[in-house]
Design a protein around this motif. Structure first.
Motif, PDB file in Angstrom:
ATOM      1  N   ASN A  37     -26.967  67.283  16.297  1.00 55.36           N
ATOM      2  CA  ASN A  37     -27.659  68.569  16.477  1.00 55.36           C
ATOM      3  C   ASN A  37     -29.016  68.573  15.783  1.00 55.36           C
ATOM      4  O   ASN A  37     -30.019  69.051  16.343  1.00 55.36           O
ATOM      5  N   ALA A  38     -29.069  68.052  14.550  1.00 58.13           N
ATOM      6  CA  ALA A  38     -30.329  68.024  13.802  1.00 58.13           C
ATOM      7  C   ALA A  38     -31.359  67.145  14.498  1.00 58.13           C
ATOM      8  O   ALA A  38     -32.529  67.529  14.654  1.00 58.13           O
ATOM      9  N   SER A  39     -30.934  65.952  14.935  1.00 58.83           N
ATOM     10  CA  SER A  39     -31.870  65.050  15.607  1.00 58.83           C
ATOM     11  C   SER A  39     -32.320  65.625  16.946  1.00 58.83           C
ATOM     12  O   SER A  39     -33.464  65.407  17.372  1.00 58.83           O
ATOM     13  N   SER A  40     -31.431  66.385  17.606  1.00 60.62           N
ATOM     14  CA  SER A  40     -31.808  67.028  18.874  1.00 60.62           C
ATOM     15  C   SER A  40     -32.892  68.071  18.652  1.00 60.62           C
ATOM     16  O   SER A  40     -33.828  68.195  19.456  1.00 60.62           O
ATOM     17  N   ASN A  41     -32.774  68.835  17.549  1.00 63.63           N
ATOM     18  CA  ASN A  41     -33.817  69.824  17.228  1.00 63.63           C
ATOM     19  C   ASN A  41     -35.165  69.155  17.026  1.00 63.63           C
ATOM     20  O   ASN A  41     -36.204  69.650  17.489  1.00 63.63           O
ATOM     21  N   ILE A  42     -35.172  68.017  16.332  1.00 59.63           N
ATOM     22  CA  ILE A  42     -36.420  67.291  16.087  1.00 59.63           C
ATOM     23  C   ILE A  42     -36.995  66.746  17.387  1.00 59.63           C
ATOM     24  O   ILE A  42     -38.198  66.865  17.655  1.00 59.63           O
ATOM     25  N   MET A  43     -36.159  66.161  18.230  1.00 51.61           N
ATOM     26  CA  MET A  43     -36.616  65.569  19.500  1.00 51.61           C
ATOM     27  C   MET A  43     -37.161  66.633  20.442  1.00 51.61           C
ATOM     28  O   MET A  43     -38.172  66.415  21.117  1.00 51.61           O
ATOM     29  N   GLU A  44     -36.505  67.811  20.476  1.00 55.02           N
ATOM     30  CA  GLU A  44     -36.994  68.892  21.336  1.00 55.02           C
ATOM     31  C   GLU A  44     -38.348  69.410  20.859  1.00 55.02           C
ATOM     32  O   GLU A  44     -39.243  69.698  21.676  1.00 55.02           O
ATOM     33  N   ALA A  45     -38.499  69.512  19.526  1.00 55.58           N
ATOM     34  CA  ALA A  45     -39.781  69.967  18.983  1.00 55.58           C
ATOM     35  C   ALA A  45     -40.882  68.954  19.255  1.00 55.58           C
ATOM     36  O   ALA A  45     -42.018  69.314  19.604  1.00 55.58           O
ATOM     37  N   GLN A  46     -40.568  67.673  19.130  1.00 54.77           N
ATOM     38  CA  GLN A  46     -41.555  66.620  19.398  1.00 54.77           C
ATOM     39  C   GLN A  46     -41.929  66.578  20.870  1.00 54.77           C
ATOM     40  O   GLN A  46     -43.077  66.294  21.231  1.00 54.77           O
ATOM     41  N   ARG A  47     -40.972  66.869  21.731  1.00 53.58           N
ATOM     42  CA  ARG A  47     -41.252  66.880  23.169  1.00 53.58           C
ATOM     43  C   ARG A  47     -42.231  67.987  23.522  1.00 53.58           C
ATOM     44  O   ARG A  47     -43.051  67.850  24.432  1.00 53.58           O
ATOM     45  N   ASP A  48     -42.163  69.095  22.776  1.00 51.84           N
ATOM     46  CA  ASP A  48     -43.101  70.197  23.006  1.00 51.84           C
ATOM     47  C   ASP A  48     -44.466  69.937  22.380  1.00 51.84           C
ATOM     48  O   ASP A  48     -45.406  70.711  22.563  1.00 51.84           O
ATOM     49  N   GLY A  49     -44.558  68.848  21.600  1.00 53.76           N
ATOM     50  CA  GLY A  49     -45.836  68.476  21.004  1.00 53.76           C
ATOM     51  C   GLY A  49     -46.147  69.158  19.703  1.00 53.76           C
ATOM     52  O   GLY A  49     -47.201  68.919  19.108  1.00 53.76           O
ATOM     53  N   VAL A  50     -45.230  70.041  19.243  1.00 54.04           N
ATOM     54  CA  VAL A  50     -45.472  70.755  17.993  1.00 54.04           C
ATOM     55  C   VAL A  50     -44.212  70.661  17.143  1.00 54.04           C
ATOM     56  O   VAL A  50     -43.105  70.902  17.626  1.00 54.04           O
ATOM     57  N   LEU A  51     -44.373  70.318  15.863  1.00 60.56           N
ATOM     58  CA  LEU A  51     -43.238  70.242  14.942  1.00 60.56           C
ATOM     59  C   LEU A  51     -43.371  71.383  13.938  1.00 60.56           C
ATOM     60  O   LEU A  51     -44.097  71.266  12.950  1.00 60.56           O
ATOM     61  N   PRO A  52     -42.686  72.538  14.194  1.00 64.81           N
ATOM     62  CA  PRO A  52     -42.875  73.725  13.349  1.00 64.81           C
ATOM     63  C   PRO A  52     -42.097  73.684  12.039  1.00 64.81           C
ATOM     64  O   PRO A  52     -41.969  74.719  11.376  1.00 64.81           O
ATOM     65  N   PHE A  53     -41.573  72.542  11.690  1.00 62.51           N
ATOM     66  CA  PHE A  53     -40.797  72.425  10.456  1.00 62.51           C
ATOM     67  C   PHE A  53     -40.945  71.016   9.898  1.00 62.51           C
ATOM     68  O   PHE A  53     -41.387  70.095  10.596  1.00 62.51           O
ATOM     69  N   MET A  54     -40.582  70.876   8.625  1.00 63.17           N
ATOM     70  CA  MET A  54     -40.575  69.553   8.028  1.00 63.17           C
ATOM     71  C   MET A  54     -39.441  68.730   8.650  1.00 63.17           C
ATOM     72  O   MET A  54     -38.433  69.279   9.073  1.00 63.17           O
ATOM     73  N   ILE A  55     -39.581  67.417   8.670  1.00 66.74           N
ATOM     74  CA  ILE A  55     -38.619  66.566   9.360  1.00 66.74           C
ATOM     75  C   ILE A  55     -37.221  66.667   8.756  1.00 66.74           C
ATOM     76  O   ILE A  55     -36.210  66.466   9.433  1.00 66.74           O
TER      77      ILE A  55
END
Length: 287
Positions: free
Chosen positions: A29-47
């Motif tokens: 779940n955590a890695s999915s949140n990161i991958m979805e944010a990266q796909r949108d081109g914006v990372l609104p949180f720390m990794i």
């Protein structure tokens, strides 16, 4: 793996499985949140933040899991009083959710503080409702897992029980024969076939040659019922049928070793030695 070994450590195996499943699921779940944010081109949180969110939830679930096991044992669902049971479990699910949220928020605030940041839970009533929606599903899922695990273990190991004669009371239980349920089948075991008994948590393992059947009881409860049939307790964890005793060997410690006709050797504790000798003498005299 023997039945005795599995019964002795089954709580550890179950805990290992549960921890592995929850942390693998929450890592995904955590890695999915990161991958979805990266796909949108914006990372609104720390990794690291999604891992803190997910793992804090996982820790809360694991800490509350024993309470669910207790609930199922103390308040089993009663289909005869379904309304009462539904209310009990609904109330329990609310308490489960509140505690779960409290634990994970406390962990998150601690970690964010250490990182020099501030964790914002959000609008309290909305977030509690949002979390309860997920926790209710988790609550039901964990109950289903517990019941499924108990069912599978009982089917694989088999479980013995005294045969009822009318009312379910000690004086109306037949301890001459036991009903064993295993892999969807039922069959009868004669108590006179049992060689020795071994205490194992909430069960007593009945040893009949190479076969082992667990009976839900304590050794103290069971030996009281079986003493008139020639059984004697020789240790905190063991009892034997007297007519399978082959030899007794004293030990320097004051204990003794009792060898059965099956070749099994068991420890005779000093605490039970006099009682054992008395029973042996009585059995010999009767013979």
């Amino acid at each position: 793996m023997t039945l005795t070994y599995f019964q002795r450590y089954q709580t550890w195996y179950a805990t290992l499985f549960l921890c592995s499943y929850i942390f693998i699921n929450n890592t995904i779940n955590a890695s999915s949140n990161i991958m979805e944010a990266q796909r949108d081109g914006v990372l609104p949180f720390m990794i690291w933040e999604p891992f803190v969110w997910e793992y804090s939830s996982a820790i809360g679930t694991l800490l509350l899991f024993p309470a669910l096991v207790w609930l199922l044992k103390a308040k089993p669902f009663n289909w005869q009083k379904i309304t009462r049971s539904l209310l009990i479990y609904l109330f329990a699910s609310v308490i489960f959710s509140l505690l779960h949220v409290g634990i994970m928020v406390a962990i998150r605030k601690l970690i964010y503080t250490v990182q020099g940041m501030q964790y914002d839970f959000g609008l309290v009533w909305f977030e509690l409702l949002y979390e309860y929606r997920k926790d209710l599903w988790g609550f039901l899922f964990l109950i289903a897992v517990i019941k499924a695990y108990q069912y599978v273990v009982n089917q694989l190991t088999g479980e013995a029980a005294p045969i009822k004669q009318g009312e379910d009371t000690p004086e109306n239980l037949n301890f001459d024969r036991l009903l064993v349920k295993k892999l969807g089948k039922e069959f009868i075991v004669r108590v006179a076939q049992i060689d020795w008994l071994e205490s194992s948590g909430n069960y007593v393992n009945l040893h009949i040659g190479a076969r082992i059947y667990p009976l839900r009881a304590t050794m103290s409860q069971l030996i009281t019922q079986l003493e008139p049939q020639g059984f004697c307790r020789i240790h905190r964890s063991y009892a034997i049928r007297l007519d399978v005793v082959e030899s007794i060997t004293p030990l320097p410690s004051g204990d003794s070793e009792v060898k059965l006709t099956t070749g099994k050797v068991l420890n005779l504790s000093r605490r039970y030695k006099e009682q054992f000798k008395g029973n042996i003498n009585s059995a010999t005299a009767n013979f």
